[in-house]
Scaffold this motif. Sequence first.
Motif, PDB file in Angstrom:
ATOM      1  N   GLU A 130       0.851  -1.199   0.000  1.00  0.00           N
ATOM      2  CA  GLU A 130       0.000   0.000   0.000  1.00  0.00           C
ATOM      3  C   GLU A 130       0.879   1.238   0.000  1.00  0.00           C
ATOM      4  OE1 GLU A 130      -3.845   1.897   2.333  1.00  0.00           O
ATOM      5  OE2 GLU A 130      -2.673   0.327   3.317  1.00  0.00           O
ATOM      6  N   ILE A 131       0.599   2.155  -0.921  1.00  0.00           N
ATOM      7  CA  ILE A 131       1.375   3.391  -0.997  1.00  0.00           C
ATOM      8  C   ILE A 131       0.412   4.578  -1.112  1.00  0.00           C
ATOM      9  CG2 ILE A 131       3.355   2.216  -2.063  1.00  0.00           C
ATOM     10  CD1 ILE A 131       2.510   3.439  -4.724  1.00  0.00           C
ATOM     11  N   PRO A 132       0.884   5.783  -0.824  1.00  0.00           N
ATOM     12  CA  PRO A 132       0.013   6.958  -0.979  1.00  0.00           C
ATOM     13  C   PRO A 132      -0.388   7.141  -2.443  1.00  0.00           C
ATOM     14  CG  PRO A 132       1.954   7.497   0.345  1.00  0.00           C
ATOM     15  CD  PRO A 132       2.197   6.134  -0.261  1.00  0.00           C
ATOM     16  N   ILE A 133      -1.586   7.671  -2.644  1.00  0.00           N
ATOM     17  CA  ILE A 133      -2.127   7.816  -4.003  1.00  0.00           C
ATOM     18  C   ILE A 133      -1.219   8.648  -4.901  1.00  0.00           C
ATOM     19  CG2 ILE A 133      -3.641   9.735  -3.284  1.00  0.00           C
ATOM     20  CD1 ILE A 133      -4.487   7.180  -6.030  1.00  0.00           C
ATOM     21  N   LYS A 183       0.420   7.513  -8.538  1.00  0.00           N
ATOM     22  CA  LYS A 183       0.351   8.273  -9.799  1.00  0.00           C
ATOM     23  C   LYS A 183       1.736   8.456 -10.401  1.00  0.00           C
ATOM     24  CE  LYS A 183      -3.959  10.623  -8.657  1.00  0.00           C
ATOM     25  NZ  LYS A 183      -4.612  11.851  -8.184  1.00  0.00           N
ATOM     26  N   VAL A 184       2.757   8.639  -9.551  1.00  0.00           N
ATOM     27  CA  VAL A 184       4.136   8.744 -10.044  1.00  0.00           C
ATOM     28  C   VAL A 184       4.560   7.425 -10.689  1.00  0.00           C
ATOM     29  CG1 VAL A 184       6.558   8.995  -9.351  1.00  0.00           C
ATOM     30  CG2 VAL A 184       4.826  10.554  -8.427  1.00  0.00           C
ATOM     31  N   ILE A 185       4.215   6.308 -10.058  1.00  0.00           N
ATOM     32  CA  ILE A 185       4.560   4.992 -10.626  1.00  0.00           C
ATOM     33  C   ILE A 185       3.906   4.818 -12.001  1.00  0.00           C
ATOM     34  CG2 ILE A 185       4.200   2.493 -10.349  1.00  0.00           C
ATOM     35  CD1 ILE A 185       4.764   2.886  -7.349  1.00  0.00           C
ATOM     36  N   GLU A 186       2.647   5.234 -12.115  1.00  0.00           N
ATOM     37  CA  GLU A 186       1.971   5.142 -13.421  1.00  0.00           C
ATOM     38  C   GLU A 186       2.708   5.956 -14.481  1.00  0.00           C
ATOM     39  OE1 GLU A 186      -2.750   4.466 -12.525  1.00  0.00           O
ATOM     40  OE2 GLU A 186      -1.963   6.467 -12.160  1.00  0.00           O
ATOM     41  N   GLU A 187       3.155   7.151 -14.105  1.00  0.00           N
ATOM     42  CA  GLU A 187       3.857   8.006 -15.059  1.00  0.00           C
ATOM     43  C   GLU A 187       5.231   7.459 -15.429  1.00  0.00           C
ATOM     44  OE1 GLU A 187       1.775  12.100 -13.402  1.00  0.00           O
ATOM     45  OE2 GLU A 187       3.964  11.899 -13.345  1.00  0.00           O
ATOM     46  N   GLU A 188       5.911   6.881 -14.435  1.00  0.00           N
ATOM     47  CA  GLU A 188       7.268   6.385 -14.654  1.00  0.00           C
ATOM     48  C   GLU A 188       7.289   5.044 -15.388  1.00  0.00           C
ATOM     49  OE1 GLU A 188      10.252   7.919 -13.964  1.00  0.00           O
ATOM     50  OE2 GLU A 188       8.941   9.636 -13.637  1.00  0.00           O
TER      51      GLU A 188
END
Length: 210
Positions: free
Chosen positions: A126-129, A133-138
């Motif tokens: 579990e990570i902060p939202i 979003k950063v993971i999705e972008e990266e």
Amino acid sequence: GHLADTEHFGRVSRDYIVVPKADFDLPKYRGSTRAGHCMIYSRSEEKIFGIYTARAMILMQLRFDGYIGFPGGLIHEGEDILSGLNRELFEEVNVNVQKHPVKEEHYVVTHWCPSKKLLLHFYAVEIPINDLKVIEEEAVKAHDYGTETLGTLRIPLYTMGDGYRGFPAFLANSYVGNSREQLLYTLQHLSIMSNEEITKAVEARPVMLS
Ligand code: GTP
Ligand code: MN
Ligand code: MN
Ligand code: MN
Ligand code: MN
Ligand code: MN
């Protein structure tokens, strides 16, 4: 218990057996192929279209073979599970594993696939939202993006007014290995969805218009 619960959920469930942690060292598993996969997620009360509660943002990915699965992969010879899983998360999704390492505390469940002699270890982080979003972008900059992996996706966890669009329709996709089982098992394990809600979604069928 979880074993009995998950047996209802998947078309493939009979091929995969839950293995308790204490049994990993039994002779029957010695020398077997091991894999580690991971659900990266954030809990969320966000309203989608102002109507549906998100419950959670959960990342899966489209694979090169057209199937949906979780990021992760095969553990190399001599590599421990968490090192291999974190390596695969970096290769496939470009996850900053210094910031978000998968650790033992994230462990969820292990399945054994007798026909492939494969031990499949599963984790959930579990990570902060905003980090999600950063993971999705990266992810589009990952080493394996465009070959092994064709992009991350979020799971619609709501069911729409016709009783099928949303989560039930998502479950009708093709899933690699036991990843559909891992998803349903973990939704229940993390209390993101109840057993009853999961069963209802699994059994829902599209409404045919004449
Ligand atoms: P390479 O880097 O090309 O070697 O692939 P990989 O190491 O990333 O392996 P992969 O993720 O394809 O997983 C290896 C095995 O686990 C395959 O036999 C798949 O059937 C199975 N598998 C793949 N994805 C998942 C998943 O999300 N969950 C589960 N349980 N199994 C998966
Ligand atoms: Mn690999
Ligand atoms: Mn891989
Ligand atoms: Mn993989
Ligand atoms: Mn690879
Ligand atoms: Mn590869």
